[in-house]
Scaffold this active site. Structure first.
Site, short mmCIF file in Angstrom:
data_model
loop_
_atom_site.label_atom_id
_atom_site.label_comp_id
_atom_site.label_asym_id
_atom_site.label_seq_id
_atom_site.Cartn_x
_atom_site.Cartn_y
_atom_site.Cartn_z
N TYR A 143 2.23 7.79 -30.57
CA TYR A 143 3.37 8.21 -29.76
C TYR A 143 4.69 8.12 -30.53
CZ TYR A 143 1.31 8.57 -25.05
OH TYR A 143 0.63 8.96 -23.94
N LYS A 190 -11.04 2.13 -31.93
CA LYS A 190 -11.92 3.11 -32.56
C LYS A 190 -12.05 2.67 -34.01
CE LYS A 190 -14.27 7.01 -32.56
NZ LYS A 190 -15.52 7.19 -31.80
N ASP A 222 -14.62 5.59 -26.89
CA ASP A 222 -15.51 6.59 -26.28
C ASP A 222 -16.53 5.93 -25.37
OD1 ASP A 222 -16.55 5.47 -28.59
OD2 ASP A 222 -17.45 7.31 -29.34
N ASP A 246 -3.34 5.35 -22.31
CA ASP A 246 -2.87 6.46 -21.49
C ASP A 246 -4.06 7.18 -20.86
OD1 ASP A 246 -1.06 8.43 -20.46
OD2 ASP A 246 -1.69 9.76 -22.07
N ASP A 250 -5.76 6.85 -16.70
CA ASP A 250 -5.91 8.00 -15.79
C ASP A 250 -7.35 8.07 -15.30
OD1 ASP A 250 -3.26 8.87 -16.06
OD2 ASP A 250 -3.86 10.98 -16.19
C1 IPM Z 1 2.18 7.84 -18.58
C2 IPM Z 1 2.52 9.28 -18.81
C3 IPM Z 1 3.43 9.39 -20.03
C4 IPM Z 1 2.69 8.86 -21.23
C5 IPM Z 1 3.98 10.80 -20.30
C6 IPM Z 1 4.68 11.38 -19.11
C7 IPM Z 1 4.84 10.85 -21.53
O1 IPM Z 1 1.36 10.04 -18.96
O2 IPM Z 1 3.10 7.04 -18.36
O3 IPM Z 1 1.00 7.51 -18.60
O4 IPM Z 1 1.94 9.58 -21.88
O5 IPM Z 1 2.86 7.67 -21.55
MG MG Z 2 -0.43 8.98 -18.65
#
Ligand code: IPM
Ligand code: MG
Length: 357
Positions: A143, A190, A222, A246, A250
């Site tokens: 990042y 990884k 993975d 990240d 999700d």
């Molecule tokens: C999160 C989001 C952010 C990230 C984006 C919006 C830049 O997906 O906070 O998880 O990737 O960190």
């Molecule tokens: Mg995110």
């Protein structure tokens, strides 16, 4: 009785709608417990770009530094997603805020409210009892490494970089948290491919010697992605790098039924920032149907972590629990058994939680 300055940073899309509800919940807590919360607001993301040309104006950053905690919404706008050449982007505001405030640890608790067992696409018997605390490193990795184009723009690169110091400080936070839970830590990397991951593993292995009471395992990202769905209950605390965290969080949001349920805390050296893990969701913006529970639960995390107000925080969580027990749902967490009159919009869901407070 405490006096605190809270900065509300709604950002874009449904961020506006859900933080308004989160703030109402903070207000209710202040009244109930005799605290005084002073509020201010600041711009970030697309709305900031429109107003000032910058994704994180200096004034917003200044306000953040001066506040005791930040309740954050979301950033993003579809306009930029379809325009890869845009130089100023809403997400830059979020990344700059994380870097400038030194928010290196992102805590993402994944806990399923029993009432939502059927809202997930994963089988209830696999989900029941899942309770995971993610520590996502937030200010390093691919990042923040060097990025750019070469060969006349035909080739692009993003450099992933970690220092031992960066891994150690997030690692310590995760070990400390594991101590207060089931004493199990899973470090995700990884290391079979990446040098940053080999450094990561080396540092965590060394730290483990200081925490002999915590059982540590190392998993590849993975395989972790697979195990999260297959057997989420095997995890307690998980610590991982920025990009892996990240993606995995999700995925793990599905264990909690919906992205609309998950709150997160970003902490580090100074002011803590509390936000839903969901994004700006422009597809449902302005419709009044966004789930405000992640923002409400973010407010609960804020009270607990930044202000040490455990009782206040638990009261909010139990109010959310009560509302779910009564069968009330926003559309994202509704299922076949939800009656049409139990499906609430953003404000009505907020009002239902306030009633239980
Ligand atoms: C999160 C989001 C952010 C990230 C984006 C919006 C830049 O997906 O906070 O998880 O990737 O960190
Ligand atoms: Mg995110």
């Amino acid at each position: 009785m405490a006096t605190k300055n809270i900065l509300i940073v709604p950002g874009d899309g449904i961020g506006q709608e859900v933080t308004a509800v989160g703030k109402k919940v903070l207000d209710a807590i202040a009244i109930k417990f005799g605290h005084t919360f002073h509020y201010d607001e600041a711009l970030i993301g697309h709305v900031a770009i429109e107003a000032t040309g910058e994704a994180l104006p200096a004034e917003s950053l200044q306000k953040m530094r001066q506040s005791d905690a930040v309740l954050f919404g979301a950033v993003g706008h579809p306009k930029y997603d379809n325009d890869p050449s845009a130089k100023v982007r809403p997400e830059q505001g979020l990344l700059k805020m994380r870097k400038e405030l030194g928010l290196y640890a992102n805590l993402r608790p994944i806990k399923l409210f029993d009432e939502l067992l059927s809202a997930s696409s994963i089988k209830p018997e696999i989900l029941k009892g899942a309770d995971i605390l993610f520590f996502r490193e937030l200010t390093g990795d691919i990042y923040f490494g060097e990025k750019g184009r070469k060969n006349d723009g035909d080739t692009a690169y993003d450099v992933a970089e970690y220092s031992k110091y960066e891994v150690e400080r997030i690692g310590r936070k995760a070990f400390e948290a594991a101590r207060t839970r089931k004493k199990k830590l899973c470090s995700v990397d990884k290391a079979n491919v990446l040098e940053t991951s080999r450094l990561w593993r080396e540092v965590i292995q060394k730290l483990a010697l200081e925490y002999p009471d915590v059982e540590v395992e190392h998993q590849f990202v993975d395989s972790t992605a697979m195990m999260l769905i297959k057997n989420p209950c095997r995890f307690d605390v998980v610590v991982t790098a920025n990009l892996f965290g990240d993606i995995l969080t999700d995925e793990a949001s599905q264990i909690a039924g919906s992205m609309g349920m998950l709150a997160s805390a970003s902490i580090g050296d100074g002011t803590g920032v509390y936000e839903p893990i969901h994004g700006s969701a422009h597809d449902i913006t302005g419709k009044g149907i966004a789930n405000p529970l992640a923002s409400i639960l973010s407010a609960a995390l804020l009270l607990d972590i930044s202000f040490g107000m455990k009782e206040e925080s638990e009261l909010i969580i139990s109010a959310v629990d009560q509302v779910l027990k009564q069968g009330f749902r926003t559309v994202d967490i509704a299922d076949k058994s939800t009656k049409p009159e139990q499906i609430l919009g953003t404000d009505a869901m907020g009002a239902a939680v306030l009633k239980f407070l």
